[in-house]
Design a protein around this motif. Structure first.
Motif, PDB file in Angstrom:
ATOM      1  N   GLU A  48       0.837  -1.212   0.000  1.00 34.11           N
ATOM      2  CA  GLU A  48       0.000   0.000   0.000  1.00 34.11           C
ATOM      3  C   GLU A  48       0.868   1.256   0.000  1.00 34.11           C
ATOM      4  O   GLU A  48       0.592   2.218  -0.718  1.00 34.11           O
ATOM      5  N   MET A  49       1.941   1.261   0.801  1.00 28.91           N
ATOM      6  CA  MET A  49       2.796   2.434   0.838  1.00 28.91           C
ATOM      7  C   MET A  49       3.506   2.641  -0.496  1.00 28.91           C
ATOM      8  O   MET A  49       3.663   3.785  -0.959  1.00 28.91           O
ATOM      9  N   ILE A  79      -5.925  -6.207  10.539  1.00 27.28           N
ATOM     10  CA  ILE A  79      -5.382  -4.935  10.989  1.00 27.28           C
ATOM     11  C   ILE A  79      -5.079  -4.978  12.478  1.00 27.28           C
ATOM     12  O   ILE A  79      -5.683  -5.747  13.235  1.00 27.28           O
ATOM     13  N   ASP A  80      -4.117  -4.193  12.902  1.00 25.93           N
ATOM     14  CA  ASP A  80      -3.880  -3.908  14.308  1.00 25.93           C
ATOM     15  C   ASP A  80      -4.979  -2.937  14.749  1.00 25.93           C
ATOM     16  O   ASP A  80      -5.157  -1.884  14.133  1.00 25.93           O
ATOM     17  N   PRO A  81      -5.753  -3.245  15.788  1.00 26.08           N
ATOM     18  CA  PRO A  81      -6.844  -2.336  16.163  1.00 26.08           C
ATOM     19  C   PRO A  81      -6.365  -0.936  16.496  1.00 26.08           C
ATOM     20  O   PRO A  81      -7.091   0.041  16.277  1.00 26.08           O
ATOM     21  N   HIS A  82      -5.131  -0.805  17.006  1.00 30.16           N
ATOM     22  CA  HIS A  82      -4.615   0.534  17.298  1.00 30.16           C
ATOM     23  C   HIS A  82      -4.344   1.312  16.014  1.00 30.16           C
ATOM     24  O   HIS A  82      -4.466   2.538  15.998  1.00 30.16           O
ATOM     25  N   ASP A  83      -3.993   0.618  14.948  1.00 30.02           N
ATOM     26  CA  ASP A  83      -3.849   1.282  13.646  1.00 30.02           C
ATOM     27  C   ASP A  83      -5.217   1.761  13.160  1.00 30.02           C
ATOM     28  O   ASP A  83      -5.376   2.893  12.692  1.00 30.02           O
ATOM     29  N   GLU A  84      -6.232   0.895  13.279  1.00 35.84           N
ATOM     30  CA  GLU A  84      -7.573   1.265  12.820  1.00 35.84           C
ATOM     31  C   GLU A  84      -8.110   2.468  13.592  1.00 35.84           C
ATOM     32  O   GLU A  84      -8.652   3.424  13.005  1.00 35.84           O
ATOM     33  N   ILE A  85      -7.945   2.453  14.913  1.00 37.18           N
ATOM     34  CA  ILE A  85      -8.431   3.560  15.732  1.00 37.18           C
ATOM     35  C   ILE A  85      -7.609   4.825  15.475  1.00 37.18           C
ATOM     36  O   ILE A  85      -8.148   5.942  15.448  1.00 37.18           O
ATOM     37  N   ALA A  86      -6.298   4.667  15.236  1.00 35.41           N
ATOM     38  CA  ALA A  86      -5.468   5.833  14.914  1.00 35.41           C
ATOM     39  C   ALA A  86      -5.916   6.472  13.606  1.00 35.41           C
ATOM     40  O   ALA A  86      -5.913   7.706  13.473  1.00 35.41           O
ATOM     41  N   GLY A  87      -6.317   5.642  12.639  1.00 39.04           N
ATOM     42  CA  GLY A  87      -6.801   6.192  11.380  1.00 39.04           C
ATOM     43  C   GLY A  87      -8.069   7.004  11.567  1.00 39.04           C
ATOM     44  O   GLY A  87      -8.225   8.087  10.990  1.00 39.04           O
ATOM     45  N   LEU A  88      -8.991   6.494  12.379  1.00 43.33           N
ATOM     46  CA  LEU A  88     -10.208   7.258  12.666  1.00 43.33           C
ATOM     47  C   LEU A  88      -9.860   8.541  13.410  1.00 43.33           C
ATOM     48  O   LEU A  88     -10.400   9.614  13.112  1.00 43.33           O
ATOM     49  N   TYR A 128       2.371   3.676  11.637  1.00 45.06           N
ATOM     50  CA  TYR A 128       0.939   3.554  11.354  1.00 45.06           C
ATOM     51  C   TYR A 128       0.341   4.881  10.896  1.00 45.06           C
ATOM     52  O   TYR A 128      -0.411   4.939   9.915  1.00 45.06           O
ATOM     53  N   VAL A 129       0.652   5.945  11.628  1.00 44.02           N
ATOM     54  CA  VAL A 129       0.027   7.234  11.321  1.00 44.02           C
ATOM     55  C   VAL A 129       0.555   7.786  10.001  1.00 44.02           C
ATOM     56  O   VAL A 129      -0.213   8.307   9.180  1.00 44.02           O
ATOM     57  N   VAL A 130       1.856   7.672   9.764  1.00 39.41           N
ATOM     58  CA  VAL A 130       2.410   8.148   8.487  1.00 39.41           C
ATOM     59  C   VAL A 130       1.814   7.371   7.326  1.00 39.41           C
ATOM     60  O   VAL A 130       1.435   7.956   6.303  1.00 39.41           O
ATOM     61  N   ALA A 131       1.699   6.052   7.469  1.00 40.97           N
ATOM     62  CA  ALA A 131       1.098   5.247   6.402  1.00 40.97           C
ATOM     63  C   ALA A 131      -0.336   5.678   6.141  1.00 40.97           C
ATOM     64  O   ALA A 131      -0.773   5.776   4.980  1.00 40.97           O
ATOM     65  N   ARG A 132      -1.091   5.939   7.200  1.00 40.18           N
ATOM     66  CA  ARG A 132      -2.469   6.423   7.040  1.00 40.18           C
ATOM     67  C   ARG A 132      -2.505   7.757   6.303  1.00 40.18           C
ATOM     68  O   ARG A 132      -3.348   7.987   5.431  1.00 40.18           O
ATOM     69  N   ASP A 139       1.279  17.184   5.156  1.00 39.54           N
ATOM     70  CA  ASP A 139       1.839  18.019   6.216  1.00 39.54           C
ATOM     71  C   ASP A 139       1.760  17.314   7.565  1.00 39.54           C
ATOM     72  O   ASP A 139       2.691  17.385   8.382  1.00 39.54           O
ATOM     73  N   MET A 140       0.647  16.609   7.810  1.00 38.67           N
ATOM     74  CA  MET A 140       0.530  15.862   9.058  1.00 38.67           C
ATOM     75  C   MET A 140       1.558  14.735   9.102  1.00 38.67           C
ATOM     76  O   MET A 140       2.144  14.464  10.153  1.00 38.67           O
ATOM     77  N   ALA A 141       1.789  14.067   7.976  1.00 38.54           N
ATOM     78  CA  ALA A 141       2.800  13.007   7.941  1.00 38.54           C
ATOM     79  C   ALA A 141       4.174  13.555   8.296  1.00 38.54           C
ATOM     80  O   ALA A 141       4.917  12.947   9.069  1.00 38.54           O
ATOM     81  N   CYS A 142       4.511  14.708   7.745  1.00 37.24           N
ATOM     82  CA  CYS A 142       5.808  15.321   8.053  1.00 37.24           C
ATOM     83  C   CYS A 142       5.900  15.699   9.526  1.00 37.24           C
ATOM     84  O   CYS A 142       6.955  15.543  10.151  1.00 37.24           O
ATOM     85  N   ALA A 143       4.787  16.191  10.093  1.00 36.14           N
ATOM     86  CA  ALA A 143       4.793  16.553  11.513  1.00 36.14           C
ATOM     87  C   ALA A 143       5.001  15.333  12.391  1.00 36.14           C
ATOM     88  O   ALA A 143       5.711  15.377  13.393  1.00 36.14           O
TER      89      ALA A 143
END
Length: 363
Positions: A176-177, A256-265, A301-305, A337-341
């Motif tokens: 995906e990445m 999915i890792d549930p923490h990844d799913e919740i982080a995406g939301l 996880y967050v950068v991938a999202r 921008d969020m990914a960079c942050a």
């Protein structure tokens, strides 16, 4: 009207004059009341009547699903019904047949040959959708969010982690990445400095470094079937709260890792102004016994999202006639921008219970 739990007499080709005929029938002749509202996506047409929603899958080839035959669409409709009843119950009422009568006209159910299927749902209150509440108000209450979190925890506890789930999950994240970065680079002219070389180079390296951590979470039973596409527009804050529109076309997309799913939301809620929602859900998940990932993995996880959401946004401009074209490039740049942050944040700031660091342009 015929409503069935499973489709029947599906054949390789539907013999219908095509999507335009079905659209015209469903817009103007299928309902005794006023014409429905129609929402179009790449994959579906959704017809909203006064108290129902009917989804017609388009006969199209998508990257992850070939829906060009009636048999394929029938199978996907049945799978969508099965999967979504786990989180939305009898909001998903069944499948309704579009039938060709002996005189050649179309009807819903009755005697004739089935030419397509509709997923029939109760129409949920639009004003209670999480994305609408964040944008238009009233702001979601904490108890509404924790009730939703408990519904997800109950759902997660019913899942069984399959063997090799961690490896399957890591491979899917890697593919995906690679797709995200390829598409984003092809659309670089629309993205400007938000698509930095540093981000493109470091994101896959950091993901590769997390292979062992992801495999370990798989072995610990922390990778299993989730929703697969948990977004604010797929959450309704009714009593009880519901999540709907799970991914039906690919089992691996739901691993999915549930923490990844919740982080995406949480990431999407933060973009809409609800930056407090992700941390509450992440903390609730951890307190329920689902151990949070280490900061470095949470970063990945967050950068991938962010990369996936940026790619999905900017890919709208690939369409011949994109809808609302002015909004997609700013949205993609916002996620980049969020990914960079996140890439620049220290580990203390990456505690899942503290949310996602904001980029300078984040709003």
């Amino acid at each position: 009207m015929t409503r069935l739990a499973q489709p029947t007499n599906a054949t390789p080709h539907d013999g219908c004059n095509g999507l335009s005929e079905k659209r015209a029938f469903l817009m103007h002749r299928a309902w005794p009341e006023s014409p429905p509202r129609c929402i179009e996506t790449h994959a579906s047409l959704i017809f909203l009547t006064r108290d129902r929603a009917f989804k017609l899958k388009k006969p199209v080839l998508l990257p992850h699903a070939d829906m060009r035959t009636l048999a394929a669409r029938a199978a996907l409709c049945a799978e969508e019904l099965r999967l979504n009843r786990a989180l939305a119950g009898d909001t998903y009422r069944g499948l309704t047949a579009v039938v060709r009568r002996p005189n050649g006209s179309l009807c819903l159910g009755g005697a004739g040959r089935v030419v397509d299927w509709l997923v029939e749902m109760v129409r949920l209150p639009e004003a209670q959708m999480l994305d609408k509440r964040l944008v238009d108000g009233p702001e979601p209450r904490r108890d509404e969010i924790t009730d939703f979190g408990q519904a997800m925890i109950t759902f997660y506890r019913r899942q069984v982690a399959p063997p090799h789930a961690g490896a399957t999950y890591f491979d899917r994240l890697t593919r995906e990445m690679a797709t995200d970065l390829r598409h984003l680079n092809q659309m670089r002219a629309h993205l400007g400095q938000s698509l930095s070389d540093a981000l493109c180079q470091s994101a896959p390296v950091q993901l590769a470094a997390m292979r062992g951590a992801i495999l370990a979470r798989g072995k610990a039973g922390l990778v299993f079937e989730g929703h697969g596409d948990l977004r604010a527009e797929h959450v309704c804050l009714t009593r009880p709260p519901l999540a709907f529109d799970r991914v039906e076309f690919d089992h691996d997309f739901r691993l999915i890792d549930p923490h990844d799913e919740i982080a995406g939301l949480g990431l999407e809620c933060a973009r809409l102004g609800g930056d407090w929602i992700g941390p509450i859900l992440a903390a609730q998940l951890a307190m329920a016994g689902f151990a949070p990932p280490p900061p470095a993995l949470h970063r990945v996880y967050v950068v991938a999202r962010c990369l996936t959401q940026a790619r999905l946004a900017i890919d709208h401009l690939r369409d011949p006639n994109p809808r609302t074209p002015a909004k997609w490039a700013p949205r993609a740049r916002n996620f980049l921008d969020m990914a960079c942050a996140v890439m620049a944040a220290d580990d203390a700031a990456l505690d899942p219970a503290r949310g996602v660091p904001r980029s300078p342009r984040h709003r």
